[in-house]
Design a protein around this motif. Structure first.
Motif, PDB file in Angstrom:
ATOM      1  N   TYR A   1       0.843  -1.198   0.000  1.00 42.20           N
ATOM      2  CA  TYR A   1       0.000   0.000   0.000  1.00 42.20           C
ATOM      3  C   TYR A   1       0.873   1.240   0.000  1.00 42.20           C
ATOM      4  N   SER A   2       0.525   2.198  -0.854  1.00 45.91           N
ATOM      5  CA  SER A   2       1.317   3.416  -0.972  1.00 45.91           C
ATOM      6  C   SER A   2       0.407   4.633  -0.832  1.00 45.91           C
ATOM      7  N   SER A   3       0.842   5.604  -0.046  1.00 46.48           N
ATOM      8  CA  SER A   3       0.044   6.811   0.167  1.00 46.48           C
ATOM      9  C   SER A   3       0.954   7.963   0.532  1.00 46.48           C
ATOM     10  N   ASP A   4       0.785   9.092  -0.144  1.00 47.68           N
ATOM     11  CA  ASP A   4       1.566  10.282   0.202  1.00 47.68           C
ATOM     12  C   ASP A   4       1.274  10.730   1.622  1.00 47.68           C
ATOM     13  N   GLU A   5       0.036  10.565   2.073  1.00 52.99           N
ATOM     14  CA  GLU A   5      -0.318  10.998   3.425  1.00 52.99           C
ATOM     15  C   GLU A   5       0.346  10.113   4.475  1.00 52.99           C
ATOM     16  N   VAL A   6       0.453   8.808   4.195  1.00 51.92           N
ATOM     17  CA  VAL A   6       1.167   7.915   5.108  1.00 51.92           C
ATOM     18  C   VAL A   6       2.646   8.302   5.162  1.00 51.92           C
ATOM     19  N   THR A   7       3.230   8.523   3.985  1.00 57.21           N
ATOM     20  CA  THR A   7       4.639   8.914   3.925  1.00 57.21           C
ATOM     21  C   THR A   7       4.865  10.238   4.642  1.00 57.21           C
ATOM     22  N   ARG A   8       3.948  11.179   4.438  1.00 56.45           N
ATOM     23  CA  ARG A   8       4.051  12.473   5.115  1.00 56.45           C
ATOM     24  C   ARG A   8       4.076  12.302   6.630  1.00 56.45           C
TER      25      ARG A   8
END
Length: 360
Positions: A55-62
């Motif tokens: 799973y990939s998410s900019d918000e998770v990475t942020r």
């Protein structure tokens, strides 16, 4: 489910990634690409391939990058092993928020990218393919209604790739035989040395050393660069707007740069490391199904009548055996339009004028 999603998945698995029974496949799923992931999983199951989905998410990475305080571990073994063992990596893009990580400090972003360089190299050593599922956020960024954006995505993606590969082979042959490329357009007069470089016929399949769906470009890795280039296509780079960027090269290195907007992020990219001051790619767009700029590099750089140049890492497929090209933690594309009055020359011969190839 829209039948075009199933066709997209079939094209990705069969034409682009050439998946076979028993292949170990990692599927990276962005938050908005769920429907495409379901269709891809079905195709992989029918092929008898092995699937690991992440799973990939900019918000998770942020959230992670803003909270982390310390030195990032260099290429953690557990993640590195996943890509070292994979045969293929399918990246299904589909952001629900195109500015989801915009407020991550630049130095934190650079440190994270640098620490994961071996992981990135391991992924690039697989038969990887990146593609885009239409989302409302991407439609909004493109300034389009969602239904119209879906039509745009599939018009650019579901093409006769074999026929386009045949057309692009003409340009590949010219570049492979050439030594010098000159790009002349408004605000641009740039000369690139491509002696002994290998041009890639990027026809949306790993069989052509091509890793994007859609694709529709021919690209190579310049050995040296001199002159000035102005990028007239506004873009979102690392979540921030960049427009009116202008770079000056001397002896292959960026020696001066400016931008009407986004000077801070342009500077961050250029100053990432030693390789980020050099060009890793010259790409020439040839996909006429991409008929407008949408602020999405996966599509915009393939648009017929454009040229893009990437700061940073060069692709090994463009390099003679045993030669090392530009190495960097970044590969950041910028685009210029080849409009009226422009020309693209190879060894002094005009290949394209006013955005139209001589054979079109």
């Amino acid at each position: 489910m829209d039948e075009r999603i199933h066709e997209h998945a079939r094209t990705l698995v069969e034409w682009s990634a050439r998946i076979e029974a028993g292949d170990d496949v990692v599927v990276q799923v962005e938050e908005g690409a769920h429907d495409l992931a379901v269709a891809v999983a079905e195709q992989l199951g029918e092929k008898g391939a092995n699937l690991v989905a992440t799973y990939s998410s900019d918000e998770v990475t942020r959230a992670y990058l803003r909270a982390f305080d310390g030195e990032f571990e260099a290429d953690p073994d557990y993640e590195l092993a996943l890509y070292e063992q994979a045969d293929s990596v399918l990246v299904l893009k589909g952001s629900n928020n195109t500015a989801g990580s915009v407020d991550v400090p630049g130095d934190r972003r650079q440190a994270y990218a640098t620490a994961r360089q071996d992981i990135r190299e391991a992924r690039l050593d697989t038969d990887w393919v990146s593609t885009q599922h239409p989302t409302r956020a991407m439609a909004q960024q493109a300034g389009m209604a969602y239904e119209a954006y879906k039509d745009f995505i599939y018009d650019a993606t579901l093409r006769d790739w074999a026929a386009l590969a045949e057309e692009q082979a003409r340009l590949k042959d010219i570049l492979d035989a050439g030594e010098t490329v000159r790009i002349v357009a408004e605000g641009t007069d740039l000369t690139l040395d491509i002696t002994d470089r290998i041009a890639v016929n990027s026809a949306a399949s790993v069989a052509y050393d091509s890793h994007n769906l859609p694709s529709g470009e021919v690209f190579t890795a310049p050995a040296d660069t001199a002159g000035v280039v102005t990028f007239d296509v506004p873009m979102t780079v690392q979540g921030r707007r960049v427009s009116g960027a202008k770079l000056t090269f001397k002896d292959g290195v960026v020696v001066d740069w400016e931008a009407d907007q986004g000077m801070d992020v342009l500077t961050e990219v250029i100053e990432t490391d030693g390789g980020s001051r050099r060009l890793g790619e010259l790409g020439i767009g040839m996909n006429r199904g991409v008929d407008r700029i949408t602020d999405n590099i996966l599509f915009d750089e393939k648009m017929g009548g454009t040229v893009h140049l990437a700061l940073g890492r060069a692709y090994d497929a463009c390099l003679p055996e045993g030669e090392t090209g530009t190495e960097s933690a970044v590969h950041e594309d910028l685009i210029t339009t080849m409009g009226e009055g422009s020309r693209l020359e190879v060894d002094g011969e005009v290949v394209q004028a006013d955005g139209t190839f001589t054979w079109e």
